[in-house]
Scaffold this active site. Structure first.
Site, PDB file in Angstrom:
ATOM      1  N   ASP A  30       0.499  -1.549   0.070  1.00  0.00           N
ATOM      2  CA  ASP A  30      -0.098   0.230  -0.199  1.00  0.00           C
ATOM      3  C   ASP A  30       1.126   1.274  -0.433  1.00  0.00           C
ATOM      4  O   ASP A  30       1.903   0.636   0.210  1.00  0.00           O
ATOM      5  CB  ASP A  30      -1.406   0.067   1.088  1.00  0.00           C
ATOM      6  CG  ASP A  30      -0.210   0.200   2.532  1.00  0.00           C
ATOM      7  OD1 ASP A  30       0.834   0.043   2.805  1.00  0.00           O
ATOM      8  OD2 ASP A  30      -1.200   0.628   4.088  1.00  0.00           O
ATOM      9  N   CYS A  80       3.762  -2.601   3.887  1.00  0.00           N
ATOM     10  CA  CYS A  80       2.533  -2.099   4.137  1.00  0.00           C
ATOM     11  C   CYS A  80       3.325  -1.180   5.760  1.00  0.00           C
ATOM     12  O   CYS A  80       4.584  -0.817   5.435  1.00  0.00           O
ATOM     13  CB  CYS A  80       1.134  -2.761   4.588  1.00  0.00           C
ATOM     14  SG  CYS A  80       1.123  -3.570   6.317  1.00  0.00           S
ATOM     15  N   THR A 110       2.893  -1.345   8.986  1.00  0.00           N
ATOM     16  CA  THR A 110       3.681  -2.176   9.285  1.00  0.00           C
ATOM     17  C   THR A 110       3.932  -3.559   8.826  1.00  0.00           C
ATOM     18  O   THR A 110       4.153  -4.431   9.611  1.00  0.00           O
ATOM     19  CB  THR A 110       2.515  -2.461  10.816  1.00  0.00           C
ATOM     20  OG1 THR A 110       1.773  -3.031   9.859  1.00  0.00           O
ATOM     21  CG2 THR A 110       2.228  -1.128  11.342  1.00  0.00           C
ATOM     22  N   HIS A 142       8.831 -31.637   9.809  1.00  0.00           N
ATOM     23  CA  HIS A 142       7.085 -30.441   9.791  1.00  0.00           C
ATOM     24  C   HIS A 142       6.413 -30.744   8.722  1.00  0.00           C
ATOM     25  O   HIS A 142       5.143 -29.916   8.652  1.00  0.00           O
ATOM     26  CB  HIS A 142       8.908 -28.985   9.596  1.00  0.00           C
ATOM     27  CG  HIS A 142       9.609 -28.748  10.299  1.00  0.00           C
ATOM     28  ND1 HIS A 142       9.433 -28.407  11.533  1.00  0.00           N
ATOM     29  CD2 HIS A 142      10.968 -29.008  10.154  1.00  0.00           C
ATOM     30  CE1 HIS A 142      10.540 -27.999  11.933  1.00  0.00           C
ATOM     31  NE2 HIS A 142      11.633 -28.342  11.309  1.00  0.00           N
TER      32      HIS A 142
HETATM   33  C1  RB5 Z   1      -2.006   2.582   6.532  1.00  0.00           C
HETATM   34  O1  RB5 Z   1      -2.162   4.067   7.430  1.00  0.00           O
HETATM   35  C2  RB5 Z   1      -1.342   2.006   7.570  1.00  0.00           C
HETATM   36  O2  RB5 Z   1      -3.052   1.426   7.986  1.00  0.00           O
HETATM   37  C3  RB5 Z   1      -1.139   0.267   7.356  1.00  0.00           C
HETATM   38  O3  RB5 Z   1       0.262   1.186   6.392  1.00  0.00           O
HETATM   39  C4  RB5 Z   1      -0.652  -0.658   7.352  1.00  0.00           C
HETATM   40  O4  RB5 Z   1       0.149  -0.818   8.569  1.00  0.00           O
HETATM   41  C5  RB5 Z   1      -1.756  -1.505   8.042  1.00  0.00           C
HETATM   42  O5  RB5 Z   1      -1.698  -2.625   7.945  1.00  0.00           O
END
Ligand code: RB5
Length: 146
Positions: free
Chosen positions: A8, A65, A67, A133
């Site tokens: 994203d 993304c 996080t 595994h």
């Molecule tokens: C975007 O602001 C943020 O929420 C997204 O990149 C991610 O961290 C979501 O888990």
């Protein structure tokens, strides 16, 4: 080896760094977006990459993304995906060796580019160990069929 990538806006810059590294190493990289830092919804893009891996169109996937959490949760909703959210090199190797993960997630706001590249390389170049595994992975994947 074909790698699906997606991000994203919060992972856009790191995705480009990771893509450049994979292309340099000779991987075929399929970029499912997003293609700018304009705000967007991570499930839209992570789902496309995960579906490409699940269908066999791509061999592995890398999603980013802010996080790494949103894209990893999304990817793991797609049947056949085992996506690990990783921010250290030990776990990158372990999750390939033990969990045979087919997707890797990282957070651009969590780690720097140098560590992210080390994680990517550890993950890409570690083989699944198999053996004991296999049964554990089968137990995980069976949950999708219940
Ligand atoms: C975007 O602001 C943020 O929420 C997204 O990149 C991610 O961290 C979501 O888990």
């Amino acid at each position: 080896m074909k790698i699906a990538v997606a991000c994203d806006h919060g992972g856009y810059r790191l995705k480009n760094v990771l893509m450049e590294e994979m292309v340099k190493q000779g991987y075929e990289v399929i970029d499912f977006g997003t293609y700018s830092e304009e705000s967007c919804d991570y499930p839209d893009f992570a789902a496309k990459a995960a579906k490409a891996v699940a269908s066999g169109d791509c061999d592995k996937g890398v999603v980013v993304c802010g996080t790494g959490i949103g894209v990893s949760i999304t990817a793991n909703k797609v049947k056949g995906i085992r996506c690990a959210l990783v921010h250290d090199v030990f776990s990158a190797k372990a999750t390939r060796a033990h969990n045979d993960t087919n997707m890797l997630a990282m957070g651009q706001r969590v780690i720097g580019e140098g560590l992210a590249l080390e994680i990517l390389n550890a993950w890409l170049h570690t083989d699944y160990e198999g053996g004991r595994h296999d049964a554990r992975i089968e137990k995980m994947m069976k949950l999708e069929r219940e």
